[in-house]
Design a protein around this motif. Sequence first.
Motif, PDB file in Angstrom:
ATOM      1  N   ASP A   1       0.763  -1.294  -0.101  1.00 17.24           N
ATOM      2  CA  ASP A   1      -0.149  -0.166  -0.005  1.00 17.24           C
ATOM      3  C   ASP A   1       0.926   1.396   0.028  1.00 17.24           C
ATOM      4  O   ASP A   1       0.607   2.122  -0.741  1.00 17.24           O
ATOM      5  CB  ASP A   1      -0.922  -0.066   1.441  1.00 17.24           C
ATOM      6  CG  ASP A   1      -1.985  -1.004   1.286  1.00 17.24           C
ATOM      7  OD1 ASP A   1      -2.262  -1.686  -0.011  1.00 17.24           O
ATOM      8  OD2 ASP A   1      -2.582  -1.516   2.035  1.00 17.24           O
ATOM      9  N   ASN A   2       1.970   1.236   0.763  1.00 13.24           N
ATOM     10  CA  ASN A   2       2.726   2.538   1.000  1.00 13.24           C
ATOM     11  C   ASN A   2       3.776   2.594  -0.433  1.00 13.24           C
ATOM     12  O   ASN A   2       3.896   3.670  -0.898  1.00 13.24           O
ATOM     13  CB  ASN A   2       3.549   2.348   2.019  1.00 13.24           C
ATOM     14  CG  ASN A   2       3.088   2.547   3.454  1.00 13.24           C
ATOM     15  OD1 ASN A   2       2.156   3.311   3.527  1.00 13.24           O
ATOM     16  ND2 ASN A   2       3.544   1.874   4.249  1.00 13.24           N
ATOM     17  N   ILE A   3       3.749   1.607  -1.289  1.00 12.38           N
ATOM     18  CA  ILE A   3       4.713   1.393  -2.276  1.00 12.38           C
ATOM     19  C   ILE A   3       3.735   2.353  -3.467  1.00 12.38           C
ATOM     20  O   ILE A   3       4.064   3.108  -4.184  1.00 12.38           O
ATOM     21  CB  ILE A   3       5.170   0.227  -2.897  1.00 12.38           C
ATOM     22  CG1 ILE A   3       6.401  -0.131  -2.170  1.00 12.38           C
ATOM     23  CG2 ILE A   3       5.268   0.233  -4.524  1.00 12.38           C
ATOM     24  CD1 ILE A   3       6.879  -1.476  -2.669  1.00 12.38           C
ATOM     25  N   LYS A   4       2.410   1.912  -3.466  1.00 20.54           N
ATOM     26  CA  LYS A   4       1.438   2.682  -4.476  1.00 20.54           C
ATOM     27  C   LYS A   4       1.348   4.105  -4.370  1.00 20.54           C
ATOM     28  O   LYS A   4       1.013   4.838  -5.125  1.00 20.54           O
ATOM     29  CB  LYS A   4       0.199   1.770  -4.273  1.00 20.54           C
ATOM     30  CG  LYS A   4       0.145   0.578  -4.654  1.00 20.54           C
ATOM     31  CD  LYS A   4      -1.176  -0.232  -4.514  1.00 20.54           C
ATOM     32  CE  LYS A   4      -1.157  -1.615  -4.780  1.00 20.54           C
ATOM     33  NZ  LYS A   4      -2.556  -2.345  -4.477  1.00 20.54           N
ATOM     34  N   LYS A   5       1.610   4.693  -2.810  1.00 21.31           N
ATOM     35  CA  LYS A   5       1.361   5.841  -2.674  1.00 21.31           C
ATOM     36  C   LYS A   5       2.554   6.517  -2.748  1.00 21.31           C
ATOM     37  O   LYS A   5       2.621   8.041  -2.494  1.00 21.31           O
ATOM     38  CB  LYS A   5       0.842   5.805  -1.210  1.00 21.31           C
ATOM     39  CG  LYS A   5      -0.716   5.532  -1.178  1.00 21.31           C
ATOM     40  CD  LYS A   5      -1.100   5.749   0.357  1.00 21.31           C
ATOM     41  CE  LYS A   5      -0.698   4.913   1.451  1.00 21.31           C
ATOM     42  NZ  LYS A   5      -1.051   5.120   2.605  1.00 21.31           N
ATOM     43  N   SER A   6       3.745   6.097  -2.787  1.00 22.85           N
ATOM     44  CA  SER A   6       4.969   6.874  -2.823  1.00 22.85           C
ATOM     45  C   SER A   6       5.600   7.302  -4.090  1.00 22.85           C
ATOM     46  O   SER A   6       5.433   6.688  -5.185  1.00 22.85           O
ATOM     47  CB  SER A   6       6.092   5.778  -2.201  1.00 22.85           C
ATOM     48  OG  SER A   6       5.823   5.434  -0.918  1.00 22.85           O
ATOM     49  N   LYS A   7       6.256   8.320  -4.138  1.00 23.82           N
ATOM     50  CA  LYS A   7       6.863   8.962  -5.252  1.00 23.82           C
ATOM     51  C   LYS A   7       8.675   8.651  -5.203  1.00 23.82           C
ATOM     52  O   LYS A   7       9.090   8.233  -6.205  1.00 23.82           O
ATOM     53  CB  LYS A   7       7.175  10.266  -5.219  1.00 23.82           C
ATOM     54  CG  LYS A   7       5.593  11.005  -5.404  1.00 23.82           C
ATOM     55  CD  LYS A   7       5.576  12.266  -5.590  1.00 23.82           C
ATOM     56  CE  LYS A   7       4.261  12.763  -5.826  1.00 23.82           C
ATOM     57  NZ  LYS A   7       4.122  14.316  -5.859  1.00 23.82           N
ATOM     58  N   LYS A   8       8.911   8.329  -3.974  1.00 28.64           N
ATOM     59  CA  LYS A   8      10.486   7.723  -3.783  1.00 28.64           C
ATOM     60  C   LYS A   8      10.416   6.581  -2.528  1.00 28.64           C
ATOM     61  O   LYS A   8       9.624   6.876  -1.638  1.00 28.64           O
ATOM     62  CB  LYS A   8      11.132   9.043  -3.496  1.00 28.64           C
ATOM     63  CG  LYS A   8      12.788   8.711  -3.174  1.00 28.64           C
ATOM     64  CD  LYS A   8      13.416   9.831  -2.588  1.00 28.64           C
ATOM     65  CE  LYS A   8      14.831   9.334  -2.405  1.00 28.64           C
ATOM     66  NZ  LYS A   8      15.698  10.979  -1.989  1.00 28.64           N
ATOM     67  N   ILE A   9      11.142   5.605  -2.957  1.00 31.51           N
ATOM     68  CA  ILE A   9      11.244   4.502  -2.146  1.00 31.51           C
ATOM     69  C   ILE A   9      12.583   4.178  -1.585  1.00 31.51           C
ATOM     70  O   ILE A   9      13.389   4.084  -2.238  1.00 31.51           O
ATOM     71  CB  ILE A   9      10.537   3.210  -2.923  1.00 31.51           C
ATOM     72  CG1 ILE A   9       9.146   3.352  -3.157  1.00 31.51           C
ATOM     73  CG2 ILE A   9      10.614   2.084  -1.761  1.00 31.51           C
ATOM     74  CD1 ILE A   9       8.377   2.304  -4.092  1.00 31.51           C
ATOM     75  N   LEU A  10      12.708   4.043  -0.433  1.00 32.19           N
ATOM     76  CA  LEU A  10      13.940   3.692   0.326  1.00 32.19           C
ATOM     77  C   LEU A  10      13.750   2.596   1.341  1.00 32.19           C
ATOM     78  O   LEU A  10      12.896   2.550   2.056  1.00 32.19           O
ATOM     79  CB  LEU A  10      14.714   4.610   0.866  1.00 32.19           C
ATOM     80  CG  LEU A  10      15.132   5.931   0.166  1.00 32.19           C
ATOM     81  CD1 LEU A  10      15.672   6.935   1.012  1.00 32.19           C
ATOM     82  CD2 LEU A  10      16.264   5.705  -0.844  1.00 32.19           C
ATOM     83  N   CYS A  11      14.214   1.206   1.086  1.00 27.80           N
ATOM     84  CA  CYS A  11      13.737   0.145   1.742  1.00 27.80           C
ATOM     85  C   CYS A  11      14.843  -0.905   1.899  1.00 27.80           C
ATOM     86  O   CYS A  11      15.663  -1.105   0.870  1.00 27.80           O
ATOM     87  CB  CYS A  11      12.466  -0.431   1.116  1.00 27.80           C
ATOM     88  SG  CYS A  11      12.036  -1.932   1.717  1.00 27.80           S
ATOM     89  N   PHE A  12      14.720  -1.517   2.986  1.00 26.31           N
ATOM     90  CA  PHE A  12      15.795  -2.601   3.407  1.00 26.31           C
ATOM     91  C   PHE A  12      14.534  -3.756   3.609  1.00 26.31           C
ATOM     92  O   PHE A  12      13.730  -3.669   4.262  1.00 26.31           O
ATOM     93  CB  PHE A  12      16.416  -2.558   4.765  1.00 26.31           C
ATOM     94  CG  PHE A  12      17.469  -1.704   4.724  1.00 26.31           C
ATOM     95  CD1 PHE A  12      18.807  -1.948   4.018  1.00 26.31           C
ATOM     96  CD2 PHE A  12      17.534  -0.270   5.119  1.00 26.31           C
ATOM     97  CE1 PHE A  12      19.698  -0.878   3.764  1.00 26.31           C
ATOM     98  CE2 PHE A  12      18.366   0.733   4.984  1.00 26.31           C
ATOM     99  CZ  PHE A  12      19.660   0.292   4.267  1.00 26.31           C
ATOM    100  N   SER A  13      15.096  -4.854   2.924  1.00 27.18           N
ATOM    101  CA  SER A  13      14.090  -6.142   3.308  1.00 27.18           C
ATOM    102  C   SER A  13      14.971  -7.420   3.151  1.00 27.18           C
ATOM    103  O   SER A  13      15.692  -7.555   2.646  1.00 27.18           O
ATOM    104  CB  SER A  13      13.292  -6.229   1.859  1.00 27.18           C
ATOM    105  OG  SER A  13      12.584  -7.465   2.021  1.00 27.18           O
ATOM    106  N   SER A  14      14.557  -8.235   4.216  1.00 26.13           N
ATOM    107  CA  SER A  14      15.322  -9.512   4.424  1.00 26.13           C
ATOM    108  C   SER A  14      14.876 -10.595   3.336  1.00 26.13           C
ATOM    109  O   SER A  14      15.250 -11.617   3.501  1.00 26.13           O
ATOM    110  CB  SER A  14      14.908  -9.942   5.889  1.00 26.13           C
ATOM    111  OG  SER A  14      13.709 -10.027   6.044  1.00 26.13           O
ATOM    112  N   ILE A  15      13.668 -10.217   2.570  1.00 29.89           N
ATOM    113  CA  ILE A  15      13.402 -11.384   1.620  1.00 29.89           C
ATOM    114  C   ILE A  15      13.577 -10.613   0.304  1.00 29.89           C
ATOM    115  O   ILE A  15      13.255  -9.430   0.159  1.00 29.89           O
ATOM    116  CB  ILE A  15      11.980 -11.834   1.976  1.00 29.89           C
ATOM    117  CG1 ILE A  15      11.002 -10.555   1.784  1.00 29.89           C
ATOM    118  CG2 ILE A  15      11.700 -12.436   3.056  1.00 29.89           C
ATOM    119  CD1 ILE A  15       9.268 -10.735   1.874  1.00 29.89           C
TER     120      ILE A  15
END
Length: 83
Positions: free
Chosen positions: A63-77
């Motif tokens: 949901d947050n990705i759909k609303k975002s213009k810029k994404i910074l993320c760390f993911s363990s998967i």
Amino acid sequence: MVEKMEPLLDTLQVIEENAEYWQDRDLSELPRTFLERLNELKFCFLVKPDPDNIFEPSSVFLDNIKKSKKILCFSSIFHPVFF
């Protein structure tokens, strides 16, 4: 000195809100510049995976990705939807 108080208080808030999470982490490998910016996580929150759907991305994340213009993320998967 006063200018540095707000980031310090924000960092303490970040740590206090998820104290158990931070106690279980070894931050010794993080670059100092990352540690100095922990205060920027003030408006972030921890999303715990649903054990029944452990291999699916979190609905909160999607949901947050759909609303975002810029994404910074760390993911363990790794999942195709993240790319």
